[in-house]
Design a protein around this motif. Sequence first.
Motif, PDB file in Angstrom:
ATOM      1  N   ILE A  49       0.834  -1.208   0.000  1.00  0.00           N
ATOM      2  CA  ILE A  49       0.000   0.000   0.000  1.00  0.00           C
ATOM      3  C   ILE A  49       0.867   1.254   0.000  1.00  0.00           C
ATOM      4  O   ILE A  49       0.607   2.213  -0.742  1.00  0.00           O
ATOM      5  N   LEU A  50       1.911   1.265   0.836  1.00  0.00           N
ATOM      6  CA  LEU A  50       2.798   2.427   0.889  1.00  0.00           C
ATOM      7  C   LEU A  50       3.456   2.681  -0.464  1.00  0.00           C
ATOM      8  O   LEU A  50       3.513   3.830  -0.937  1.00  0.00           O
ATOM      9  N   ILE A  51       3.961   1.612  -1.085  1.00  0.00           N
ATOM     10  CA  ILE A  51       4.624   1.769  -2.378  1.00  0.00           C
ATOM     11  C   ILE A  51       3.633   2.279  -3.426  1.00  0.00           C
ATOM     12  O   ILE A  51       3.956   3.178  -4.223  1.00  0.00           O
ATOM     13  N   ALA A  52       2.418   1.736  -3.419  1.00  0.00           N
ATOM     14  CA  ALA A  52       1.407   2.165  -4.394  1.00  0.00           C
ATOM     15  C   ALA A  52       1.031   3.631  -4.201  1.00  0.00           C
ATOM     16  O   ALA A  52       0.928   4.395  -5.172  1.00  0.00           O
ATOM     17  N   VAL A  53       0.838   4.028  -2.940  1.00  0.00           N
ATOM     18  CA  VAL A  53       0.433   5.415  -2.655  1.00  0.00           C
ATOM     19  C   VAL A  53       1.530   6.396  -3.046  1.00  0.00           C
ATOM     20  O   VAL A  53       1.275   7.397  -3.746  1.00  0.00           O
ATOM     21  N   PHE A  54       2.751   6.131  -2.630  1.00  0.00           N
ATOM     22  CA  PHE A  54       3.835   7.071  -2.921  1.00  0.00           C
ATOM     23  C   PHE A  54       4.215   7.063  -4.403  1.00  0.00           C
ATOM     24  O   PHE A  54       4.688   8.066  -4.930  1.00  0.00           O
ATOM     25  N   SER A  55       3.997   5.945  -5.066  1.00  0.00           N
ATOM     26  CA  SER A  55       4.246   5.915  -6.508  1.00  0.00           C
ATOM     27  C   SER A  55       3.309   6.865  -7.235  1.00  0.00           C
ATOM     28  O   SER A  55       3.667   7.461  -8.253  1.00  0.00           O
ATOM     29  N   ALA A  56       2.103   7.015  -6.676  1.00  0.00           N
ATOM     30  CA  ALA A  56       1.095   7.853  -7.317  1.00  0.00           C
ATOM     31  C   ALA A  56       1.237   9.330  -6.962  1.00  0.00           C
ATOM     32  O   ALA A  56       0.934  10.207  -7.790  1.00  0.00           O
ATOM     33  N   ILE A  57       1.698   9.625  -5.751  1.00  0.00           N
ATOM     34  CA  ILE A  57       1.663  11.024  -5.305  1.00  0.00           C
ATOM     35  C   ILE A  57       3.027  11.647  -5.060  1.00  0.00           C
ATOM     36  O   ILE A  57       3.114  12.878  -4.922  1.00  0.00           O
ATOM     37  N   ALA A  58       4.087  10.840  -4.997  1.00  0.00           N
ATOM     38  CA  ALA A  58       5.423  11.385  -4.722  1.00  0.00           C
ATOM     39  C   ALA A  58       6.279  11.310  -5.988  1.00  0.00           C
ATOM     40  O   ALA A  58       6.620  10.213  -6.427  1.00  0.00           O
ATOM     41  N   PRO A  59       6.619  12.435  -6.569  1.00  0.00           N
ATOM     42  CA  PRO A  59       7.399  12.439  -7.812  1.00  0.00           C
ATOM     43  C   PRO A  59       8.765  11.764  -7.625  1.00  0.00           C
ATOM     44  O   PRO A  59       9.483  12.042  -6.668  1.00  0.00           O
ATOM     45  N   GLY A  60       9.099  10.861  -8.542  1.00  0.00           N
ATOM     46  CA  GLY A  60      10.405  10.229  -8.526  1.00  0.00           C
ATOM     47  C   GLY A  60      10.558   9.103  -7.534  1.00  0.00           C
ATOM     48  O   GLY A  60      11.657   8.563  -7.385  1.00  0.00           O
ATOM     49  N   PHE A  61       9.464   8.706  -6.874  1.00  0.00           N
ATOM     50  CA  PHE A  61       9.587   7.674  -5.838  1.00  0.00           C
ATOM     51  C   PHE A  61      10.085   6.353  -6.404  1.00  0.00           C
ATOM     52  O   PHE A  61      10.909   5.671  -5.792  1.00  0.00           O
ATOM     53  N   LEU A  62       9.573   5.967  -7.577  1.00  0.00           N
ATOM     54  CA  LEU A  62       9.917   4.666  -8.143  1.00  0.00           C
ATOM     55  C   LEU A  62      11.207   4.663  -8.962  1.00  0.00           C
ATOM     56  O   LEU A  62      11.533   3.650  -9.576  1.00  0.00           O
ATOM     57  N   SER A  63      11.922   5.759  -8.966  1.00  0.00           N
ATOM     58  CA  SER A  63      13.178   5.789  -9.707  1.00  0.00           C
ATOM     59  C   SER A  63      14.199   4.858  -9.040  1.00  0.00           C
ATOM     60  O   SER A  63      14.164   4.636  -7.834  1.00  0.00           O
ATOM     61  N   ILE A  64      15.088   4.305  -9.858  1.00  0.00           N
ATOM     62  CA  ILE A  64      16.108   3.407  -9.334  1.00  0.00           C
ATOM     63  C   ILE A  64      16.959   4.110  -8.282  1.00  0.00           C
ATOM     64  O   ILE A  64      17.295   3.540  -7.244  1.00  0.00           O
ATOM     65  N   ALA A  65      17.296   5.354  -8.560  1.00  0.00           N
ATOM     66  CA  ALA A  65      18.136   6.111  -7.621  1.00  0.00           C
ATOM     67  C   ALA A  65      17.447   6.271  -6.274  1.00  0.00           C
ATOM     68  O   ALA A  65      18.078   6.119  -5.219  1.00  0.00           O
ATOM     69  N   ASN A  66      16.133   6.548  -6.291  1.00  0.00           N
ATOM     70  CA  ASN A  66      15.433   6.755  -5.029  1.00  0.00           C
ATOM     71  C   ASN A  66      15.242   5.450  -4.272  1.00  0.00           C
ATOM     72  O   ASN A  66      15.391   5.409  -3.052  1.00  0.00           O
ATOM     73  N   LEU A  67      14.911   4.368  -4.982  1.00  0.00           N
ATOM     74  CA  LEU A  67      14.745   3.082  -4.307  1.00  0.00           C
ATOM     75  C   LEU A  67      16.059   2.615  -3.693  1.00  0.00           C
ATOM     76  O   LEU A  67      16.074   2.050  -2.590  1.00  0.00           O
ATOM     77  N   SER A  68      17.169   2.869  -4.401  1.00  0.00           N
ATOM     78  CA  SER A  68      18.483   2.561  -3.837  1.00  0.00           C
ATOM     79  C   SER A  68      18.739   3.404  -2.601  1.00  0.00           C
ATOM     80  O   SER A  68      19.291   2.918  -1.602  1.00  0.00           O
ATOM     81  N   ASN A  69      18.286   4.652  -2.660  1.00  0.00           N
ATOM     82  CA  ASN A  69      18.452   5.551  -1.517  1.00  0.00           C
ATOM     83  C   ASN A  69      17.665   5.057  -0.306  1.00  0.00           C
ATOM     84  O   ASN A  69      18.128   5.149   0.832  1.00  0.00           O
ATOM     85  N   VAL A  70      16.478   4.504  -0.549  1.00  0.00           N
ATOM     86  CA  VAL A  70      15.677   3.955   0.549  1.00  0.00           C
ATOM     87  C   VAL A  70      16.432   2.832   1.250  1.00  0.00           C
ATOM     88  O   VAL A  70      16.485   2.768   2.488  1.00  0.00           O
ATOM     89  N   LEU A  71      17.034   1.944   0.461  1.00  0.00           N
ATOM     90  CA  LEU A  71      17.772   0.826   1.043  1.00  0.00           C
ATOM     91  C   LEU A  71      18.970   1.310   1.853  1.00  0.00           C
ATOM     92  O   LEU A  71      19.214   0.845   2.971  1.00  0.00           O
ATOM     93  N   VAL A  72      19.729   2.259   1.282  1.00  0.00           N
ATOM     94  CA  VAL A  72      20.915   2.756   1.966  1.00  0.00           C
ATOM     95  C   VAL A  72      20.531   3.465   3.262  1.00  0.00           C
ATOM     96  O   VAL A  72      21.161   3.262   4.311  1.00  0.00           O
TER      97      VAL A  72
END
Length: 316
Positions: free
Chosen positions: A25-48
């Motif tokens: 749910i979190l991924i779906a919501v932020f993918s829709a409303i947060a610009p750039g959330f699903l970018s590779i750079a941002n997802l890598s940033n989440v992990l780091v």
Amino acid sequence: MREAATFAQSTPLQRIPGVALVLVILIAVFSAIAPGFLSIANLSNVLVQSTILMMLALPMTLIIMTEGLDLSMGAVLTLTSLVVAIVSLASGSMLLGLGAAVLVGFAFGTLNGWLVAIVGIPPFVATLGTLGMAQGLSLIVSDGQSVVGIPPSVSNIYSAVVLGVPVPVVMALATYAFFHLLLYHTRFGTYIFALGGNREALKYAGLSPNRLLIAVYAIGGTMAGIAGLLMTARMNSGHPTAGLGLEFDAIAAVAVGGTSFERGNGWLLGTVLGVIAVGVLRNGLNLMALPSSVQVASVGVLVIIALFLDGIRSRS
């Protein structure tokens, strides 16, 4: 074998859906409303950015499995981060800074365990007291100011890569591997389950629950010392309030991951999912430029929702 016999046969199937549903749910919501959330750079940033929390949440899982709690972990992380900065700056050695931080973290963890197991102070009260001690020492050793000018051997760790994988992620994976082995494939892991589920059985087996409990808290403090290195590298300095509040996120991740606060029920992979859920939530709110106060409140709501979903599933 113990993983299957003691826990995996019942709990994973019950707890994965609640954690996974919240994460989806979190991924779906932020993918829709947060610009750039699903970018590779941002997802890598989440992990780091989730690595430090991972290194706190995994030992917190063991502590909570013993029906305990460690409110001092964030403050101890702050102190050990300052120790890394001060010692490495004075000696020019990252290893000396890390060694000193580990010793400080181990000392606080051992003190927490001693207060809980030997003195008999409730974990909430004992670790609240050591939280104040660590926070006060952080202000004393830093004089309330950031410690800057740390050597590149420390500051470069956070941005370094090994075979294309960021070093913080490598450290987080190594931490998970260690705790997985410890909890599910050693006698000590069996004792941890017993500390929360059947402490009397340890006494009948000729073991000392108090010593085991001290060891669990000492492991938590030691991990805060190791995480202090990453915190210093991440901020490129030592700061007297850097880790305050992270104990809340660690407890939240453990709770979201399905670990029970009673009877020794805990699951490390659930904690990992909880850490990622907290990381995704904070990252998405950051992308939306929401203040930190809203983020803290949102983590609390996340815990309530996840536990509510698990409660519904357990009754069905």
